[in-house]
Scaffold this motif. Sequence first.
Motif, PDB file in Angstrom:
ATOM      1  N   GLY A 100       0.824  -1.214   0.000  1.00 30.67           N
ATOM      2  CA  GLY A 100       0.000   0.000   0.000  1.00 30.67           C
ATOM      3  C   GLY A 100       0.851   1.253   0.000  1.00 30.67           C
ATOM      4  O   GLY A 100       0.598   2.206  -0.759  1.00 30.67           O
ATOM      5  N   TYR A 101       1.884   1.244   0.809  1.00 28.30           N
ATOM      6  CA  TYR A 101       2.787   2.401   0.868  1.00 28.30           C
ATOM      7  C   TYR A 101       3.499   2.575  -0.477  1.00 28.30           C
ATOM      8  O   TYR A 101       3.571   3.675  -1.027  1.00 28.30           O
ATOM      9  N   GLY A 102       3.994   1.475  -1.015  1.00 25.88           N
ATOM     10  CA  GLY A 102       4.734   1.559  -2.279  1.00 25.88           C
ATOM     11  C   GLY A 102       3.836   1.969  -3.431  1.00 25.88           C
ATOM     12  O   GLY A 102       4.233   2.805  -4.258  1.00 25.88           O
ATOM     13  N   ALA A 103       2.637   1.425  -3.485  1.00 24.42           N
ATOM     14  CA  ALA A 103       1.743   1.742  -4.602  1.00 24.42           C
ATOM     15  C   ALA A 103       1.323   3.208  -4.563  1.00 24.42           C
ATOM     16  O   ALA A 103       1.283   3.875  -5.605  1.00 24.42           O
ATOM     17  N   SER A 104       1.024   3.708  -3.381  1.00 21.03           N
ATOM     18  CA  SER A 104       0.616   5.117  -3.315  1.00 21.03           C
ATOM     19  C   SER A 104       1.805   6.042  -3.574  1.00 21.03           C
ATOM     20  O   SER A 104       1.658   7.090  -4.207  1.00 21.03           O
ATOM     21  N   SER A 105       2.980   5.663  -3.115  1.00 23.52           N
ATOM     22  CA  SER A 105       4.168   6.472  -3.399  1.00 23.52           C
ATOM     23  C   SER A 105       4.444   6.491  -4.891  1.00 23.52           C
ATOM     24  O   SER A 105       4.820   7.523  -5.459  1.00 23.52           O
ATOM     25  N   LEU A 106       4.249   5.349  -5.516  1.00 27.41           N
ATOM     26  CA  LEU A 106       4.474   5.264  -6.953  1.00 27.41           C
ATOM     27  C   LEU A 106       3.406   6.047  -7.714  1.00 27.41           C
ATOM     28  O   LEU A 106       3.695   6.670  -8.741  1.00 27.41           O
ATOM     29  N   GLY A 107       2.194   6.005  -7.172  1.00 21.00           N
ATOM     30  CA  GLY A 107       1.115   6.737  -7.819  1.00 21.00           C
ATOM     31  C   GLY A 107       1.360   8.231  -7.842  1.00 21.00           C
ATOM     32  O   GLY A 107       0.905   8.931  -8.739  1.00 21.00           O
ATOM     33  N   VAL A 108       2.078   8.715  -6.840  1.00 24.97           N
ATOM     34  CA  VAL A 108       2.410  10.133  -6.800  1.00 24.97           C
ATOM     35  C   VAL A 108       3.409  10.465  -7.905  1.00 24.97           C
ATOM     36  O   VAL A 108       3.359  11.526  -8.528  1.00 24.97           O
ATOM     37  N   LYS A 109       4.333   9.559  -8.158  1.00 30.51           N
ATOM     38  CA  LYS A 109       5.435   9.839  -9.068  1.00 30.51           C
ATOM     39  C   LYS A 109       5.122   9.476 -10.522  1.00 30.51           C
ATOM     40  O   LYS A 109       5.635  10.092 -11.432  1.00 30.51           O
ATOM     41  N   LEU A 110       4.334   8.438 -10.708  1.00 35.24           N
ATOM     42  CA  LEU A 110       4.126   7.913 -12.060  1.00 35.24           C
ATOM     43  C   LEU A 110       2.662   8.013 -12.471  1.00 35.24           C
ATOM     44  O   LEU A 110       1.779   7.985 -11.617  1.00 35.24           O
ATOM     45  N   ASP A 111       2.482   8.079 -13.752  1.00 34.45           N
ATOM     46  CA  ASP A 111       1.126   8.037 -14.285  1.00 34.45           C
ATOM     47  C   ASP A 111       0.720   6.571 -14.412  1.00 34.45           C
ATOM     48  O   ASP A 111       1.277   5.838 -15.233  1.00 34.45           O
ATOM     49  N   VAL A 112      -0.162   6.180 -13.570  1.00 36.95           N
ATOM     50  CA  VAL A 112      -0.552   4.771 -13.574  1.00 36.95           C
ATOM     51  C   VAL A 112      -2.012   4.616 -13.996  1.00 36.95           C
ATOM     52  O   VAL A 112      -2.731   3.764 -13.505  1.00 36.95           O
ATOM     53  N   GLU A 113      -2.418   5.439 -14.902  1.00 36.37           N
ATOM     54  CA  GLU A 113      -3.804   5.377 -15.349  1.00 36.37           C
ATOM     55  C   GLU A 113      -3.980   4.477 -16.570  1.00 36.37           C
ATOM     56  O   GLU A 113      -5.085   4.066 -16.872  1.00 36.37           O
ATOM     57  N   ASN A 114      -2.920   4.217 -17.273  1.00 39.97           N
ATOM     58  CA  ASN A 114      -3.103   3.401 -18.484  1.00 39.97           C
ATOM     59  C   ASN A 114      -2.884   1.916 -18.182  1.00 39.97           C
ATOM     60  O   ASN A 114      -2.250   1.544 -17.180  1.00 39.97           O
ATOM     61  N   ALA A 115      -3.388   1.121 -19.082  1.00 39.24           N
ATOM     62  CA  ALA A 115      -3.432  -0.326 -18.830  1.00 39.24           C
ATOM     63  C   ALA A 115      -2.048  -0.943 -18.717  1.00 39.24           C
ATOM     64  O   ALA A 115      -1.802  -1.794 -17.848  1.00 39.24           O
ATOM     65  N   GLY A 116      -1.118  -0.495 -19.581  1.00 38.64           N
ATOM     66  CA  GLY A 116       0.229  -1.074 -19.560  1.00 38.64           C
ATOM     67  C   GLY A 116       0.937  -0.820 -18.241  1.00 38.64           C
ATOM     68  O   GLY A 116       1.536  -1.725 -17.645  1.00 38.64           O
ATOM     69  N   ALA A 117       0.838   0.418 -17.775  1.00 33.92           N
ATOM     70  CA  ALA A 117       1.479   0.765 -16.500  1.00 33.92           C
ATOM     71  C   ALA A 117       0.835  -0.018 -15.356  1.00 33.92           C
ATOM     72  O   ALA A 117       1.528  -0.529 -14.462  1.00 33.92           O
ATOM     73  N   ARG A 118      -0.441  -0.124 -15.407  1.00 33.56           N
ATOM     74  CA  ARG A 118      -1.145  -0.864 -14.352  1.00 33.56           C
ATOM     75  C   ARG A 118      -0.722  -2.336 -14.348  1.00 33.56           C
ATOM     76  O   ARG A 118      -0.569  -2.941 -13.275  1.00 33.56           O
ATOM     77  N   PHE A 119      -0.587  -2.873 -15.526  1.00 31.53           N
ATOM     78  CA  PHE A 119      -0.180  -4.280 -15.616  1.00 31.53           C
ATOM     79  C   PHE A 119       1.194  -4.488 -14.965  1.00 31.53           C
ATOM     80  O   PHE A 119       1.380  -5.386 -14.125  1.00 31.53           O
ATOM     81  N   LEU A 120       2.148  -3.621 -15.334  1.00 33.57           N
ATOM     82  CA  LEU A 120       3.507  -3.778 -14.799  1.00 33.57           C
ATOM     83  C   LEU A 120       3.559  -3.504 -13.302  1.00 33.57           C
ATOM     84  O   LEU A 120       4.255  -4.207 -12.544  1.00 33.57           O
ATOM     85  N   VAL A 121       2.835  -2.476 -12.885  1.00 30.68           N
ATOM     86  CA  VAL A 121       2.821  -2.140 -11.450  1.00 30.68           C
ATOM     87  C   VAL A 121       2.244  -3.301 -10.637  1.00 30.68           C
ATOM     88  O   VAL A 121       2.790  -3.686  -9.595  1.00 30.68           O
ATOM     89  N   THR A 122       1.168  -3.869 -11.142  1.00 28.31           N
ATOM     90  CA  THR A 122       0.543  -4.979 -10.403  1.00 28.31           C
ATOM     91  C   THR A 122       1.473  -6.194 -10.360  1.00 28.31           C
ATOM     92  O   THR A 122       1.607  -6.840  -9.311  1.00 28.31           O
ATOM     93  N   LEU A 123       2.102  -6.466 -11.486  1.00 32.68           N
ATOM     94  CA  LEU A 123       3.047  -7.596 -11.516  1.00 32.68           C
ATOM     95  C   LEU A 123       4.177  -7.375 -10.504  1.00 32.68           C
ATOM     96  O   LEU A 123       4.521  -8.267  -9.715  1.00 32.68           O
ATOM     97  N   GLY A 124       4.722  -6.163 -10.527  1.00 31.07           N
ATOM     98  CA  GLY A 124       5.825  -5.857  -9.611  1.00 31.07           C
ATOM     99  C   GLY A 124       5.414  -5.947  -8.154  1.00 31.07           C
ATOM    100  O   GLY A 124       6.109  -6.551  -7.323  1.00 31.07           O
TER     101      GLY A 124
END
Lengths: 445, 173
Positions: free
Chosen positions: B96-120
């Motif tokens: 939760g901490y990492g995902a929200s921190s990443l959400g601040v820094k990266l655009d995670v609205e598109n499907a590709g980014a979401r896929f990679l973020v979730t995998l990671g």
Amino acid sequence: MESVLGRYRNLIILVGVLFLQVLGLATQVREDKRGGSDAQSTRLIRIWVVGAITPFERGLVWIQDGTSNLWHNYFYLRGVRAENRQLKEQIEQMRLEQVRLSEDAAQARRLQTLLAFKEEFIAKTVAAQVIGSSGSDLSRTVYIDKGENAGIKRDMAVMTADGIVGKVLVVYPSVSQVLLINDQSSGVGVILEKTRLQGVLKGTSTGEVVLERVMSDEQVPLGENVLTSGGDQIFPKGLPVGTVEKVGNGKDLFLNIKVKPAANLSKLEEVLVLIEKQERQQTAEDSGRMRAADILAQRLPSVPDKPPEDAKAAAAATTGTPKSAAGTGGSKPTTTASTASPTTKNLPGAHNAPVAGQPGKPADLTSSSPTSASANRAADSKPAVSRTKPADAPLKVAKPSSAPSGSSPSQAPPATSPEQSAPAQTPSSPPQSDSQPPAGEASPQ
Amino acid sequence: MPITYTSNEQVEVYRFSIPVTIGIPLLALFAQAFIPLRFPRFAVYFDLPLLVTIFFSMARRNPVAGLFTGAVIGLAQDMLGHNPIGIYGIAKTVVGYGASSLGVKLDVENAGARFLVTLGFYLVHSAVYFTVARGLVNMTQTWSWLHGMLAGLANAALGVLLYFLLDKFKQRT
């Protein structure tokens, strides 16, 4: 200082939250090692979550079952007639099988009576429906829709018709959590059906079931049935567990035996919770009218009976024996001597036949031998009666009569007929067996 | 409003209504507990509470809210099992901490980014869980990269679909 705190505020909170959870975790682990249970210490918080989740699961299962029942009971009746016919045929076959099995079971009960075994029986079960799981492959538990209100308690055995499933781990008012046998923290005492090897059945982190503590020099055939041994005090003895699927060399000197569970643990729907076990010793009433020794003696090859003339002569010789003689002292069993049935007395070689696994215990030895101590004593005291008893006369179970079970024959009531004081016909009976009563005889009504 | 590194555009910070904040995690927990009864392999490969944690954390873009979201969902998931409470809690707090921190820094609205973020984050979650379970609780665990990758890919694929559904519940601040 404030700027540092402000700058790293998020990180500090993260560390704080993690620290609190680690602290909580450490407390639970410590309590576990002290013999306590995390389920007890954190019961309230678990109740809240389980109470929030399980009503939905229960409702969904109810709707699903209702729909399924409606379909199967009202709409989908195709092939019922053919199935009915098939089932009737199956019942006929099972009846035949039942006759054979009941005969074997009766014999087993008689043998247990003789050996004074105590056995646990399934006295009462409660049917329950599986309504949920832990949702994690690292915690193989399921929730059932019966709890404390239905009389369920911790550590009760859970099973299906196919085999055992697990044990009750946590009990809530209306639901219970069941630890499956394929969880890595479970353990069941088991025994292999034919080889009689005992071991501990455990789950693995991958959800497999393995049998541990079997030495590597043992031969374990594939497909052998695994049964509960009753050693864990949770499962009664003899319940099906599964079959041996794979045997390999394990760590140290033990085999690595993979077991395929008899119950389909991944698709459980209805289960039975064993809420009451009954530990009882087989009694003579249970075992019927005949002694196991008699049954065995009948099955053993024997010398043909004497011609009728001899029997008549022997009967004439004993007519002088008062029938009430054996009843002296208030003991009813004149027929105790029935153990020396015609078949039995024709087995001279069986006098000293030892009982397997019981060497050096003449009392036990004799109790399961056709010429048991009781039979010998009976023969000593009333040989005539015993010999004149017709083979087809109803036989009764030997009772300790008026003499206490631990008393020696010398303390028994004196014989009243001259024949009763005659020397023993079976002198092979050792003296110490007289001072030690046979276990089978020591089962008063 | 935070500015992302990827697009240099101001990203939206979302909030959710109370029923959604409570109901979606509960629904995820319920589904995670119920679906394996019908599909036993579901629990082996999918972790719906994790996907919900990642979604809420990324949408809120607040590390403190994210870590608390992860902690609460993780602890609730712990309570459904029989293992000590806190193993999932710690793992999902980190996620939760990492995902929200990443959400601040990266655009995670598109499907590709979401896929990679979730995998990671699935792999991070598995690694933290494995470490805690083995190191602190002394549970017997085996690490499998193959299983981790397969489950990570499965979760990422499901996550992409799920996030698009959950996007309907977003409210702009």
